[in-house]
Design an enzyme around this catalytic site. Structure first.
Site, PDB file in Angstrom:
ATOM      1  N   ASN A  66     -11.153  -2.496  -5.345  1.00 54.23           N
ATOM      2  CA  ASN A  66     -10.250  -1.508  -6.039  1.00 54.23           C
ATOM      3  C   ASN A  66     -11.041  -0.926  -7.228  1.00 54.23           C
ATOM      4  O   ASN A  66     -10.698   0.070  -8.086  1.00 54.23           O
ATOM      5  CB  ASN A  66      -8.937  -2.042  -6.175  1.00 54.23           C
ATOM      6  CG  ASN A  66      -8.174  -1.785  -5.047  1.00 54.23           C
ATOM      7  OD1 ASN A  66      -6.932  -2.694  -4.976  1.00 54.23           O
ATOM      8  ND2 ASN A  66      -8.250  -0.945  -4.126  1.00 54.23           N
ATOM      9  N   ASP A 106       0.768  -1.319   0.151  1.00 51.99           N
ATOM     10  CA  ASP A 106      -0.078  -0.006  -0.140  1.00 51.99           C
ATOM     11  C   ASP A 106       0.895   1.252   0.091  1.00 51.99           C
ATOM     12  O   ASP A 106       1.919   1.241   0.594  1.00 51.99           O
ATOM     13  CB  ASP A 106      -0.759  -0.249   1.249  1.00 51.99           C
ATOM     14  CG  ASP A 106      -1.974   0.802   1.153  1.00 51.99           C
ATOM     15  OD1 ASP A 106      -2.267   1.301   0.133  1.00 51.99           O
ATOM     16  OD2 ASP A 106      -2.639   1.275   2.345  1.00 51.99           O
TER      17      ASP A 106
HETATM   18  C1  IPE Z   1      -5.377  -2.766  -0.282  1.00 52.84           C
HETATM   19  O1  IPE Z   1      -5.274  -1.436  -0.207  1.00 52.84           O
HETATM   20  C2  IPE Z   1      -5.423  -3.313  -1.602  1.00 52.84           C
HETATM   21  C3  IPE Z   1      -4.071  -3.560  -2.111  1.00 52.84           C
HETATM   22  C4  IPE Z   1      -3.008  -3.134  -1.650  1.00 52.84           C
HETATM   23  C5  IPE Z   1      -4.217  -4.041  -3.355  1.00 52.84           C
HETATM   24  P1  IPE Z   1      -6.025  -0.208  -0.426  1.00 52.84           P
HETATM   25  O2  IPE Z   1      -5.705   1.096  -0.423  1.00 52.84           O
HETATM   26  O3  IPE Z   1      -7.030  -0.598  -1.450  1.00 52.84           O
HETATM   27  O4  IPE Z   1      -6.951  -0.535   0.947  1.00 52.84           O
HETATM   28  P2  IPE Z   1      -7.843   0.727   1.905  1.00 52.84           P
HETATM   29  O5  IPE Z   1      -9.054   1.315   0.776  1.00 52.84           O
HETATM   30  O6  IPE Z   1      -6.737   1.575   2.252  1.00 52.84           O
HETATM   31  O7  IPE Z   1      -8.626  -0.189   2.881  1.00 52.84           O
HETATM   32  C1  IPE Z   2      -1.569   0.177  -3.277  1.00 51.79           C
HETATM   33  O1  IPE Z   2      -1.519   1.628  -3.395  1.00 51.79           O
HETATM   34  C2  IPE Z   2      -1.920  -0.424  -4.533  1.00 51.79           C
HETATM   35  C3  IPE Z   2      -3.050  -0.667  -4.906  1.00 51.79           C
HETATM   36  C4  IPE Z   2      -4.183  -0.781  -3.940  1.00 51.79           C
HETATM   37  C5  IPE Z   2      -3.715  -0.959  -6.444  1.00 51.79           C
HETATM   38  P1  IPE Z   2      -2.619   2.651  -3.184  1.00 51.79           P
HETATM   39  O2  IPE Z   2      -3.170   2.736  -4.621  1.00 51.79           O
HETATM   40  O3  IPE Z   2      -3.777   2.297  -2.526  1.00 51.79           O
HETATM   41  O4  IPE Z   2      -1.845   4.122  -2.609  1.00 51.79           O
HETATM   42  P2  IPE Z   2      -2.340   4.966  -1.676  1.00 51.79           P
HETATM   43  O5  IPE Z   2      -2.980   4.199  -0.311  1.00 51.79           O
HETATM   44  O6  IPE Z   2      -3.621   5.894  -2.352  1.00 51.79           O
HETATM   45  O7  IPE Z   2      -1.316   5.804  -1.274  1.00 51.79           O
HETATM   46 MG    MG Z   3      -3.985   2.587  -0.314  1.00 52.94          MG
END
Ligand code: IPE
Ligand code: IPE
Ligand code: MG
Length: 246
Positions: free
Chosen positions: A72, A24
């Site tokens: 997502n 993340d």
């Molecule tokens: C979790 O991260 C999913 C992945 C890393 C693929 P998210 O960024 O989607 O999770 P939330 O929305 O902060 O819970």
């Molecule tokens: C994790 O990074 C990757 C995916 C969930 C695909 P994020 O896209 O959630 O990055 P932040 O949490 O917005 O910084």
């Molecule tokens: Mg995230």
């Protein structure tokens, strides 16, 4: 001893056998640089090879990474399309690298919603690396723990309806055989980067007794040195599985 129990046997090793990572923080990493979120996703993808290749020396036999959740899809069409495009390009670019490094690749999650080209590449990667016996890399794409349990329960119910399984024989050893992770041991250690202390629907059933590490580093800044420190830290913890220490 039944397989499911064996999976929870305390490990007498220096490090975890199965590490799962919630990668993340790509968006925030890009934002901090005044760049679009996809720039962060590309930087994040480049990190994966370094972590996968660090596994053998650390004794990590299984690495499972969360790439895209069932939630997502709620992101903008531009981001979702960009991520799907990135997965396709990533797989094409890394396929031979996986073979070279003896990495067996598997995908978990519901593939039905993914486009045909990506699904074909996922099948091909699994087939091409099927003989590899070094690191087991599992990539979670369109994965959600609740969705996985729901899909598993649906198949289990079909077996009951068809007379292949008796309801009274369904226990905690039975259900995991229907999960996407049926061939994997449960994770010993789950790492989440970016400072969020939640699991966001990742490996709900499998992580019942996992250790967790929530670290502030954003995924594109996650190095093999940080990974090594976390693995070494794990070795000093005592896992009790509900029992009183001996
Ligand atoms: C979790 O991260 C999913 C992945 C890393 C693929 P998210 O960024 O989607 O999770 P939330 O929305 O902060 O819970
Ligand atoms: C994790 O990074 C990757 C995916 C969930 C695909 P994020 O896209 O959630 O990055 P932040 O949490 O917005 O910084
Ligand atoms: Mg995230």
């Amino acid at each position: 001893m039944p397989d499911g129990r064996d999976k929870r046997k305390p490990q007498t090793r220096a490090g975890p056998r199965h590490v799962a990572i919630i990668m993340d923080g790509n968006g925030r990493w890009a934002q901090a640089r005044g760049r679009p979120r996809l720039f962060g996703h590309h930087a994040g993808a480049r990190r994966v090879r370094e972590i996968v290749t660090a596994c053998p020396d650390l004794g990590v036999k299984y690495l499972t990474i969360f790439a895209f959740s069932t939630e997502n899809w709620r992101r903008t069409q531009t981001e979702v399309a960009g991520l799907m495009n990135l997965f396709r390009r990533y797989i094409v670019k890394e396929m031979q690298e996986f073979v070279k490094n003896d990495v067996r690749v598997r995908f978990i999650g519901d593939r039905v919603r993914l486009d045909a080209k990506l699904r074909a590449l996922m099948d091909e990667t699994e087939a091409v690396t099927a003989h590899c016996s070094g690191t087991n890399l599992t990539v979670a794409v369109n994965y959600g723990g609740r969705d996985e349990v729901a899909r598993a329960t649906r198949r289990l119910a079909q077996d009951v309806a068809a007379g292949r399984l008796k309801p009274e024989n369904v226990d905690e050893e039975t259900l995991p055989r229907y999960l996407d992770t049926c061939v994997l041991p449960d994770p010993d250690l789950v790492i989440r980067t970016s400072g969020e202390a939640r699991i966001s629907n990742f490996l709900l059933w499998q992580s019942a007794y996992a250790e967790y590490e929530f670290i502030d580093t954003l995924w594109p800044d996650f190095t093999s040195e940080i990974f090594t420190d976390l693995i070494q830290g794990y070795g000093t913890r005592e896992r009790r599985y509900g029992a009183v220490p001996a």
